[in-house]
Each structure stands twice: as structure tokens, then as C-alpha cells.
Design a protein around this motif. Sequence first.
Motif, PDB file in Angstrom:
ATOM      1  N   ARG A  66       0.828  -1.202   0.000  1.00  0.00           N
ATOM      2  CA  ARG A  66       0.000   0.000   0.000  1.00  0.00           C
ATOM      3  C   ARG A  66       0.868   1.260   0.000  1.00  0.00           C
ATOM      4  O   ARG A  66       0.594   2.222  -0.721  1.00  0.00           O
ATOM      5  CB  ARG A  66      -0.920  -0.033   1.222  1.00  0.00           C
ATOM      6  CG  ARG A  66      -1.992   0.978   1.220  1.00  0.00           C
ATOM      7  CD  ARG A  66      -2.892   0.748   2.432  1.00  0.00           C
ATOM      8  NE  ARG A  66      -3.960   1.695   2.430  1.00  0.00           N
ATOM      9  CZ  ARG A  66      -5.224   1.399   2.644  1.00  0.00           C
ATOM     10  NH1 ARG A  66      -5.580   0.165   2.896  1.00  0.00           N
ATOM     11  NH2 ARG A  66      -6.138   2.333   2.622  1.00  0.00           N
ATOM     12  N   ASP A  70       0.925   4.013  -2.919  1.00  0.00           N
ATOM     13  CA  ASP A  70       0.607   5.390  -2.567  1.00  0.00           C
ATOM     14  C   ASP A  70       1.687   6.340  -3.063  1.00  0.00           C
ATOM     15  O   ASP A  70       1.391   7.392  -3.629  1.00  0.00           O
ATOM     16  CB  ASP A  70       0.423   5.528  -1.050  1.00  0.00           C
ATOM     17  CG  ASP A  70      -0.121   6.884  -0.663  1.00  0.00           C
ATOM     18  OD1 ASP A  70      -1.065   7.376  -1.312  1.00  0.00           O
ATOM     19  OD2 ASP A  70       0.407   7.468   0.298  1.00  0.00           O
ATOM     20  N   SER A  73       1.519   6.617  -6.878  1.00  0.00           N
ATOM     21  CA  SER A  73       0.351   7.417  -7.255  1.00  0.00           C
ATOM     22  C   SER A  73       0.570   8.898  -6.969  1.00  0.00           C
ATOM     23  O   SER A  73       0.227   9.751  -7.789  1.00  0.00           O
ATOM     24  CB  SER A  73      -0.885   6.919  -6.505  1.00  0.00           C
ATOM     25  OG  SER A  73      -1.157   5.580  -6.837  1.00  0.00           O
ATOM     26  N   GLN A  74       1.128   9.201  -5.827  1.00  0.00           N
ATOM     27  CA  GLN A  74       1.359  10.596  -5.451  1.00  0.00           C
ATOM     28  C   GLN A  74       2.289  11.289  -6.441  1.00  0.00           C
ATOM     29  O   GLN A  74       2.148  12.481  -6.711  1.00  0.00           O
ATOM     30  CB  GLN A  74       1.921  10.696  -4.032  1.00  0.00           C
ATOM     31  CG  GLN A  74       2.081  12.122  -3.533  1.00  0.00           C
ATOM     32  CD  GLN A  74       0.791  12.912  -3.550  1.00  0.00           C
ATOM     33  OE1 GLN A  74      -0.242  12.435  -3.105  1.00  0.00           O
ATOM     34  NE2 GLN A  74       0.832  14.134  -4.090  1.00  0.00           N
ATOM     35  N   THR A 120      -7.135  -3.849   0.711  1.00  0.00           N
ATOM     36  CA  THR A 120      -5.847  -3.300   0.274  1.00  0.00           C
ATOM     37  C   THR A 120      -5.796  -3.192  -1.248  1.00  0.00           C
ATOM     38  O   THR A 120      -5.432  -2.152  -1.792  1.00  0.00           O
ATOM     39  CB  THR A 120      -4.669  -4.154   0.786  1.00  0.00           C
ATOM     40  OG1 THR A 120      -4.630  -4.061   2.204  1.00  0.00           O
ATOM     41  CG2 THR A 120      -3.346  -3.690   0.203  1.00  0.00           C
ATOM     42  N   TRP A 123      -8.179  -0.495  -2.472  1.00  0.00           N
ATOM     43  CA  TRP A 123      -7.626   0.838  -2.233  1.00  0.00           C
ATOM     44  C   TRP A 123      -6.510   1.147  -3.221  1.00  0.00           C
ATOM     45  O   TRP A 123      -6.472   2.241  -3.801  1.00  0.00           O
ATOM     46  CB  TRP A 123      -7.093   0.938  -0.801  1.00  0.00           C
ATOM     47  CG  TRP A 123      -6.609   2.293  -0.459  1.00  0.00           C
ATOM     48  CD1 TRP A 123      -7.333   3.325   0.062  1.00  0.00           C
ATOM     49  CD2 TRP A 123      -5.271   2.796  -0.627  1.00  0.00           C
ATOM     50  NE1 TRP A 123      -6.530   4.430   0.228  1.00  0.00           N
ATOM     51  CE2 TRP A 123      -5.262   4.131  -0.191  1.00  0.00           C
ATOM     52  CE3 TRP A 123      -4.088   2.234  -1.107  1.00  0.00           C
ATOM     53  CZ2 TRP A 123      -4.109   4.915  -0.218  1.00  0.00           C
ATOM     54  CZ3 TRP A 123      -2.958   3.014  -1.137  1.00  0.00           C
ATOM     55  CH2 TRP A 123      -2.969   4.342  -0.699  1.00  0.00           C
ATOM     56  N   CYS A 124      -5.599   0.191  -3.439  1.00  0.00           N
ATOM     57  CA  CYS A 124      -4.476   0.400  -4.363  1.00  0.00           C
ATOM     58  C   CYS A 124      -4.976   0.627  -5.791  1.00  0.00           C
ATOM     59  O   CYS A 124      -4.508   1.528  -6.480  1.00  0.00           O
ATOM     60  CB  CYS A 124      -3.514  -0.787  -4.312  1.00  0.00           C
ATOM     61  SG  CYS A 124      -2.586  -0.903  -2.767  1.00  0.00           S
ATOM     62  N   GLY A 126      -7.903   1.746  -6.700  1.00  0.00           N
ATOM     63  CA  GLY A 126      -8.554   3.054  -6.739  1.00  0.00           C
ATOM     64  C   GLY A 126      -7.560   4.195  -6.765  1.00  0.00           C
ATOM     65  O   GLY A 126      -7.738   5.178  -7.497  1.00  0.00           O
ATOM     66  N   ARG A 127      -6.497   4.085  -5.970  1.00  0.00           N
ATOM     67  CA  ARG A 127      -5.480   5.146  -5.898  1.00  0.00           C
ATOM     68  C   ARG A 127      -4.762   5.286  -7.240  1.00  0.00           C
ATOM     69  O   ARG A 127      -4.577   6.392  -7.736  1.00  0.00           O
ATOM     70  CB  ARG A 127      -4.497   4.818  -4.767  1.00  0.00           C
ATOM     71  CG  ARG A 127      -3.429   5.845  -4.544  1.00  0.00           C
ATOM     72  CD  ARG A 127      -3.935   7.026  -3.734  1.00  0.00           C
ATOM     73  NE  ARG A 127      -2.795   7.802  -3.259  1.00  0.00           N
ATOM     74  CZ  ARG A 127      -2.566   9.050  -3.603  1.00  0.00           C
ATOM     75  NH1 ARG A 127      -3.394   9.702  -4.379  1.00  0.00           N
ATOM     76  NH2 ARG A 127      -1.512   9.685  -3.145  1.00  0.00           N
ATOM     77  N   LEU A 128      -4.348   4.162  -7.825  1.00  0.00           N
ATOM     78  CA  LEU A 128      -3.664   4.211  -9.130  1.00  0.00           C
ATOM     79  C   LEU A 128      -4.609   4.699 -10.231  1.00  0.00           C
ATOM     80  O   LEU A 128      -4.215   5.494 -11.084  1.00  0.00           O
ATOM     81  CB  LEU A 128      -3.104   2.838  -9.501  1.00  0.00           C
ATOM     82  CG  LEU A 128      -1.763   2.471  -8.900  1.00  0.00           C
ATOM     83  CD1 LEU A 128      -1.418   1.019  -9.207  1.00  0.00           C
ATOM     84  CD2 LEU A 128      -0.669   3.394  -9.388  1.00  0.00           C
ATOM     85  N   SER A 130      -7.181   6.663  -9.935  1.00  0.00           N
ATOM     86  CA  SER A 130      -7.395   8.096  -9.755  1.00  0.00           C
ATOM     87  C   SER A 130      -6.205   8.903 -10.269  1.00  0.00           C
ATOM     88  O   SER A 130      -6.380   9.906 -10.974  1.00  0.00           O
ATOM     89  CB  SER A 130      -7.628   8.399  -8.271  1.00  0.00           C
ATOM     90  OG  SER A 130      -7.680   9.784  -8.049  1.00  0.00           O
ATOM     91  N   ALA A 131      -5.009   8.454  -9.934  1.00  0.00           N
ATOM     92  CA  ALA A 131      -3.801   9.166 -10.367  1.00  0.00           C
ATOM     93  C   ALA A 131      -3.672   9.172 -11.881  1.00  0.00           C
ATOM     94  O   ALA A 131      -3.412  10.215 -12.493  1.00  0.00           O
ATOM     95  CB  ALA A 131      -2.563   8.538  -9.729  1.00  0.00           C
TER      96      ALA A 131
END
Length: 186
Positions: A66, A70, A73-74, A120, A123-124, A126-128, A130-131
Amino acid sequence: MTDEARPMRADARRNYERIVTTARAMFAEHGVEVPLDDIAKKACVGPGTLYRHFPTRENLMAAVYREQIDALSQRAFDLLEQLTPGDALDAWVGEQVSWVADRHGLAMTLKASLDAGSETFGWCRGRLNSATATLVDAAQRAGAIRADVTGVDLLRLGHGVGVAAQHASAEDTKRLLAVVLDGLHV
């Protein structure tokens, strides 16, 4: 107030971060079967502290994965603040390719050890997503890439080049990445 709702004390947060950082390095060097007591020792915490934060190996592996997703993605959002949308997209795909090539074995081991339907992974993903959607939308609005490209396309292309890079020279990888990026541009 439940334990989950209570914020972590500063010393507990430092211990948590030290454990995850140490585990990430030790998993990369020795594989995910490295003894958890060795991770605790190298992180300068007691085994009880490690197990309080991560009751199982899978909990620790999920935290490591995670944290890596993160950070990757950031970088998409950071690059958009620093570069033009087209340049940010190109730079991020290059970083994604390097990430996949450098960590593919570890990521595949972590993914194989964790439930694909887990919170997990959700979430991962979704984060990728979104980025990459943010990168693609910005680059499309700027007229830098084709209108039919999606964030998922970008993830798949970068992953494919990253996997290929494991069996290619740096020069071949750079050329393959340039071909993919040229195909995205208008």
C-alpha cells in the motif's frame, strides 16, 4: 472511541513507519519470508511492537504494498504540479516502468500472498486509477495525447513495458517506452 478511530501517538507512528520502511527493504533484499523478528530487530523495535501493529505477515505485506502504491500514485499529482500535462504524463509513465521493472518480483509475491478482493487491493487499484485518470484528463485537455486513451490504458501500457524491461537492456527499454509514448501523443 474505538482503537481504530483514535489517532496514533507520535512514537507509535514513528515505530509503524520504521517497521514498514525496514520491511520494504528486507522484503526486496531477502524475499517476503524473511523472519519478522529480523525485521523488528533491524527496525529497532521489539517483536511485541511489530506484532501490535501487524498481527500477521500478510498485514505487514499489505502495508508495504500500500505504501509503495501510494508513493507511485502521489508522483502523478506531484509531476502535474511541476510539469506541463504532457510532460508529466510522460515522466510518470517512465517512473511506472521503472517501478514495475525494479519491484515486479516483490509486487507479484505480495499480490500472490494477499487476497485479490481485499480492501488493500481495492484501495491500491482506486489510488492508481485516480492518479492515472487525473494525468490522462489533464494531458487530453492540453491536447498532448489522444482523446481515446484511458487511465487504465496507461497503467496497462506502463506495466507491459516494465515487465519487458526486466529482460531488456536499458537502451531497449528506453526505445520501447519512446514507442509507447509516441503512440499516445497526438
